[in-house]
Design a protein around this motif. Structure first.
Motif, PDB file in Angstrom:
ATOM      1  N   GLY A   1     -18.199 -62.710   4.192  1.00  0.00           N
ATOM      2  CA  GLY A   1     -17.561 -61.668   5.481  1.00  0.00           C
ATOM      3  C   GLY A   1     -18.134 -61.860   6.767  1.00  0.00           C
ATOM      4  O   GLY A   1     -18.992 -62.694   7.009  1.00  0.00           O
TER       5      GLY A   1
ATOM      6  N   LYS B   1     -19.250 -47.714   2.411  1.00  0.00           N
ATOM      7  CA  LYS B   1     -18.151 -46.897   1.738  1.00  0.00           C
ATOM      8  C   LYS B   1     -18.275 -47.030   0.167  1.00  0.00           C
ATOM      9  O   LYS B   1     -18.252 -46.170  -0.533  1.00  0.00           O
ATOM     10  N   ARG B   2     -18.058 -48.129  -0.198  1.00  0.00           N
ATOM     11  CA  ARG B   2     -18.148 -48.691  -1.723  1.00  0.00           C
ATOM     12  C   ARG B   2     -19.233 -47.966  -2.369  1.00  0.00           C
ATOM     13  O   ARG B   2     -19.077 -47.726  -3.497  1.00  0.00           O
TER      14      ARG B   2
ATOM     15  N   VAL C   1     -22.710 -61.419  -0.268  1.00  0.00           N
ATOM     16  CA  VAL C   1     -21.384 -61.062  -0.196  1.00  0.00           C
ATOM     17  C   VAL C   1     -20.705 -62.084   1.016  1.00  0.00           C
ATOM     18  O   VAL C   1     -21.542 -62.000   1.918  1.00  0.00           O
TER      19      VAL C   1
ATOM     20  N   SER D   1     -20.919 -51.928   7.352  1.00  0.00           N
ATOM     21  CA  SER D   1     -20.882 -50.760   7.758  1.00  0.00           C
ATOM     22  C   SER D   1     -19.627 -50.069   7.178  1.00  0.00           C
ATOM     23  O   SER D   1     -19.605 -48.892   7.107  1.00  0.00           O
ATOM     24  N   ARG D   2     -18.443 -50.951   7.072  1.00  0.00           N
ATOM     25  CA  ARG D   2     -17.306 -50.308   6.624  1.00  0.00           C
ATOM     26  C   ARG D   2     -17.175 -50.547   5.224  1.00  0.00           C
ATOM     27  O   ARG D   2     -16.671 -49.612   4.459  1.00  0.00           O
ATOM     28  N   ASP D   3     -17.297 -51.807   4.594  1.00  0.00           N
ATOM     29  CA  ASP D   3     -16.856 -52.008   3.265  1.00  0.00           C
ATOM     30  C   ASP D   3     -17.961 -51.570   2.174  1.00  0.00           C
ATOM     31  O   ASP D   3     -17.890 -50.616   1.350  1.00  0.00           O
ATOM     32  N   TYR D   4     -19.322 -51.942   2.469  1.00  0.00           N
ATOM     33  CA  TYR D   4     -20.222 -51.655   1.344  1.00  0.00           C
ATOM     34  C   TYR D   4     -20.760 -50.304   1.696  1.00  0.00           C
ATOM     35  O   TYR D   4     -21.565 -49.510   0.533  1.00  0.00           O
TER      36      TYR D   4
ATOM     37  N   TYR E   1     -26.935 -57.400  -3.210  1.00  0.00           N
ATOM     38  CA  TYR E   1     -25.519 -57.862  -2.862  1.00  0.00           C
ATOM     39  C   TYR E   1     -25.507 -59.263  -1.887  1.00  0.00           C
ATOM     40  O   TYR E   1     -26.008 -59.011  -0.862  1.00  0.00           O
TER      41      TYR E   1
ATOM     42  N   SER F   1     -20.349 -47.041  11.220  1.00  0.00           N
ATOM     43  CA  SER F   1     -20.874 -46.552  10.059  1.00  0.00           C
ATOM     44  C   SER F   1     -20.465 -45.193   9.859  1.00  0.00           C
ATOM     45  O   SER F   1     -20.423 -44.251  10.683  1.00  0.00           O
TER      46      SER F   1
ATOM     47  N   LYS G   1     -18.536 -55.883   9.716  1.00  0.00           N
ATOM     48  CA  LYS G   1     -17.573 -55.118   8.808  1.00  0.00           C
ATOM     49  C   LYS G   1     -18.050 -55.021   7.364  1.00  0.00           C
ATOM     50  O   LYS G   1     -17.753 -53.740   6.933  1.00  0.00           O
ATOM     51  N   VAL G   2     -18.637 -55.835   7.064  1.00  0.00           N
ATOM     52  CA  VAL G   2     -19.022 -55.821   5.468  1.00  0.00           C
ATOM     53  C   VAL G   2     -20.028 -54.752   5.290  1.00  0.00           C
ATOM     54  O   VAL G   2     -20.104 -53.807   4.145  1.00  0.00           O
TER      55      VAL G   2
END
Length: 151
Positions: free
Chosen positions: A91, A103-104, A89, A98-101, A87, A136, A95-96
């Motif tokens: 950002g 979880k995603r 990406v 620990s939070r976005d990816y 990936y 995280s 944030k990207v």
């Protein structure tokens, strides 16, 4: 809660610490038969400040990350990891990752280097790895580069 990792996310930025983190993640992935997810985040804070827009993934700004991750993917496949995803990406890395990816992708372990390429940002804002640990939703392994011992 299981003691086996199934989905590992490795933060790659081109630093020696990230390379060492990748090598450790390979071994963890093998022992756990886990999928390996490699992420390179193009830090777009300065880009969006100048252009007021998020870059398109086809922009040249993503080329270095794509090449880097494709090389790592080939190394992981050659090491016997059967499930490798990459990936690249836009950002802010902390944030990207620990939070976005995390979880995603339903990640259960994030592996990152103790300090990446941007030492100035580390001094001013704190390290990305510190942000990942504190925000995280899963376990985090922060890897230090192997230090040469003096003889």
């Amino acid at each position: 809660m299981t003691m086996k990792y199934k989905r590992i996310l490795v933060a790659i930025d081109g630093s020696k610490e990230a390379d060492w983190a990748f090598k450790k993640a390979i071994e963890i992935s093998k022992r756990n038969e886990a999928a390996l997810n490699l992420i390179y985040v193009v830090d777009t804070r300065s880009y969006t400040a100048m252009t007021k827009s998020v870059p398109d993934p086809e922009d040249r700004i993503f080329d270095h990350g794509k090449e880097l991750l494709n090389n790592y993917k080939q190394d992981a496949l050659a090491a016997g990891i059967s499930s490798v995803h990459v990936y690249v990406v836009p950002g802010t890395p902390e944030k990207v990752i620990s939070r976005d990816y995390a979880k995603r992708l339903d990640i259960d372990l994030i592996v990152c280097g103790a300090q990446g390429l941007n030492a100035i940002e580390h001094y001013i804002l704190g390290s990305v790895s510190q942000h990942i640990v504190s925000s995280s939703p899963c376990d985090v392994l922060v890897v230090r580069r192997e230090q040469k011992t003096e003889e």
